[in-house]
Design a protein around this motif. Structure first.
Motif, PDB file in Angstrom:
ATOM      1  N   PHE A  88       0.840  -1.190   0.000  1.00 43.88           N
ATOM      2  CA  PHE A  88       0.000   0.000   0.000  1.00 43.88           C
ATOM      3  C   PHE A  88       0.879   1.245   0.000  1.00 43.88           C
ATOM      4  CE2 PHE A  88      -2.758  -3.261   1.067  1.00 43.88           C
ATOM      5  CZ  PHE A  88      -4.069  -2.841   1.162  1.00 43.88           C
ATOM      6  N   LYS A  89       1.921   1.212   0.832  1.00 45.34           N
ATOM      7  CA  LYS A  89       2.827   2.358   0.878  1.00 45.34           C
ATOM      8  C   LYS A  89       3.578   2.509  -0.432  1.00 45.34           C
ATOM      9  CE  LYS A  89       3.494   2.102   5.891  1.00 45.34           C
ATOM     10  NZ  LYS A  89       4.453   1.950   6.992  1.00 45.34           N
ATOM     11  N   LEU A  90       3.985   1.370  -1.005  1.00 52.33           N
ATOM     12  CA  LEU A  90       4.716   1.425  -2.263  1.00 52.33           C
ATOM     13  C   LEU A  90       3.874   2.047  -3.369  1.00 52.33           C
ATOM     14  CD1 LEU A  90       6.411  -2.099  -2.214  1.00 52.33           C
ATOM     15  CD2 LEU A  90       7.487   0.108  -1.749  1.00 52.33           C
ATOM     16  N   ASN A  91       2.563   1.902  -3.269  1.00 56.38           N
ATOM     17  CA  ASN A  91       1.665   2.451  -4.274  1.00 56.38           C
ATOM     18  C   ASN A  91       1.092   3.813  -3.858  1.00 56.38           C
ATOM     19  OD1 ASN A  91       1.047   0.317  -6.560  1.00 56.38           O
ATOM     20  ND2 ASN A  91       1.328  -0.797  -4.649  1.00 56.38           N
ATOM     21  N   SER A  92       1.677   4.419  -2.839  1.00 58.75           N
ATOM     22  CA  SER A  92       1.249   5.750  -2.384  1.00 58.75           C
ATOM     23  C   SER A  92      -0.216   5.778  -1.970  1.00 58.75           C
ATOM     24  CB  SER A  92       1.494   6.802  -3.479  1.00 58.75           C
ATOM     25  OG  SER A  92       2.841   6.850  -3.828  1.00 58.75           O
ATOM     26  N   ILE A  93      -0.672   4.669  -1.375  1.00 58.96           N
ATOM     27  CA  ILE A  93      -2.044   4.597  -0.887  1.00 58.96           C
ATOM     28  C   ILE A  93      -2.009   4.701   0.622  1.00 58.96           C
ATOM     29  CG2 ILE A  93      -4.149   3.185  -0.813  1.00 58.96           C
ATOM     30  CD1 ILE A  93      -3.021   1.667  -3.199  1.00 58.96           C
ATOM     31  N   ASP A  94      -2.916   5.471   1.182  1.00 64.15           N
ATOM     32  CA  ASP A  94      -2.998   5.530   2.631  1.00 64.15           C
ATOM     33  C   ASP A  94      -3.939   4.433   3.097  1.00 64.15           C
ATOM     34  OD1 ASP A  94      -2.562   6.308   5.182  1.00 64.15           O
ATOM     35  OD2 ASP A  94      -3.116   8.405   4.874  1.00 64.15           O
ATOM     36  N   TYR A  95      -3.835   4.057   4.367  1.00 64.84           N
ATOM     37  CA  TYR A  95      -4.739   3.053   4.908  1.00 64.84           C
ATOM     38  C   TYR A  95      -4.956   3.326   6.388  1.00 64.84           C
ATOM     39  CZ  TYR A  95      -0.577   0.769   6.823  1.00 64.84           C
ATOM     40  OH  TYR A  95       0.579   0.502   7.508  1.00 64.84           O
ATOM     41  N   GLN A 111      -3.914  14.647   4.771  1.00 60.60           N
ATOM     42  CA  GLN A 111      -2.865  14.259   3.836  1.00 60.60           C
ATOM     43  C   GLN A 111      -3.404  14.258   2.407  1.00 60.60           C
ATOM     44  OE1 GLN A 111      -0.678  10.722   4.915  1.00 60.60           O
ATOM     45  NE2 GLN A 111      -0.282  10.210   2.778  1.00 60.60           N
ATOM     46  N   TYR A 112      -4.603  13.735   2.228  1.00 63.51           N
ATOM     47  CA  TYR A 112      -5.222  13.745   0.893  1.00 63.51           C
ATOM     48  C   TYR A 112      -5.438  15.184   0.420  1.00 63.51           C
ATOM     49  CZ  TYR A 112      -8.891  13.815  -2.584  1.00 63.51           C
ATOM     50  OH  TYR A 112      -9.617  14.091  -3.704  1.00 63.51           O
ATOM     51  N   GLN A 113      -5.951  16.028   1.306  1.00 59.28           N
ATOM     52  CA  GLN A 113      -6.223  17.413   0.924  1.00 59.28           C
ATOM     53  C   GLN A 113      -4.945  18.154   0.553  1.00 59.28           C
ATOM     54  OE1 GLN A 113      -8.343  18.574   4.489  1.00 59.28           O
ATOM     55  NE2 GLN A 113     -10.345  18.273   3.523  1.00 59.28           N
ATOM     56  N   ASP A 114      -3.849  17.834   1.237  1.00 60.33           N
ATOM     57  CA  ASP A 114      -2.578  18.484   0.931  1.00 60.33           C
ATOM     58  C   ASP A 114      -2.067  18.118  -0.462  1.00 60.33           C
ATOM     59  OD1 ASP A 114      -2.587  19.692   3.386  1.00 60.33           O
ATOM     60  OD2 ASP A 114      -1.233  18.250   4.330  1.00 60.33           O
TER      61      ASP A 114
END
Length: 251
Positions: A88-95, A111-114
């Motif tokens: 997930f981190k490697l694909n720049s996805i938050d969880y 983080q998404y808004q930034d």
């Protein structure tokens, strides 16, 4: 910001929706299955952000994207342990790990808004994620802990611990000899040290060892009560948000 939730447990979806409303984030719709989600995506404009549970009632949520091209950012909501989530981190996805903490949720939304002023796109390789969830990276987990008993240091084998729990701001190990030892750590730190095959966090207060569970019985409000072989200090209740994942873990 247009946000949707895909989560098959309706109480968990409603709770997440309430937490997002408190952050002034409006949820446009809640979807509860792979089939329902595919149909919705085929007939509606894709949202800016999806809060996505991995395990839905009719399959893995990744199956949605075998049919639909992803046009949204994704924050996964899951009970999988963090070491199974390196992809997930490697694909720049938050969880977010369940049960979802309101502070962690706020951090993820911020983080998404930034990212939005830069219009950054999230690249998702679902095949890599699926492979890692099926075959998680092997790692060494902690086999021993120590506790100070008077002037002595007690060595505690992880296999002998029936449960770890928090009480009065302390973290304790309840062992199979009926003793309870104060540890110099926190439940959050233990999350990185305990084998997810053996220990499961059933609530904010308890981790239990599957090898010391004597009985599991139904409890009020769709919860479960766990009875261990020797631990009698407190009731151990599986929180309603964790019941489904707990049952999956047992299997």
């Amino acid at each position: 910001m247009n946000v949707i939730i895909i989560e098959d447990e309706k109480p968990a979806a409603r709770r997440l929706g309430r937490l997002l409303n408190e952050l002034n984030v409006e949820v446009s719709i809640m979807l509860h299955s792979v089939e329902e989600s595919i149909e919705w995506f085929q007939n509606n404009e894709h949202p800016d952000l999806i809060f996505l549970d991995i395990q839905l009632s009719d399959g893995l949520s990744f199956e949605i994207f075998d049919v639909i091209e992803v046009k949204s950012a994704i924050i996964f909501t899951t009970a999988y342990d963090e070491y199974a989530l390196q992809a997930f981190k490697l694909n720049s996805i938050d969880y977010l790990l369940k049960p979802i903490d309101d502070e962690e949720l706020e951090k993820a939304v911020r983080q998404y808004q930034d990212l939005q002023p830069q219009k950054e796109r999230i690249s998702v390789d679902f095949e890599d994620i699926k492979k890692l969830l099926v075959n998680p990276i092997e790692r060494e987990y902690k086999k021993r802990f120590t506790a100070k008993v008077g002037q002595h240091i007690k060595i505690i084998n992880a296999d002998d611990v029936e449960c770890f729990y928090s009480e009065n701001k302390g973290t304790y190990a309840g062992t199979n000899d009926g003793r309870n030892y104060l540890l110099d750590t926190t439940l959050e730190n233990l999350e990185e040290e305990l084998s997810p095959k053996v220990f499961f966090r059933v609530s904010r207060k308890f981790y239990v060892n599957i090898n010391h569970i004597k009985d599991i019985v139904s409890y009020t409000n769709s919860r479960l009560q766990i009875k261990l072989n020797t631990f009698k200090e407190q009731e151990i209740i599986v929180s309603r948000e964790r019941v489904k994942d707990f049952k999956l873990w047992l299997e």
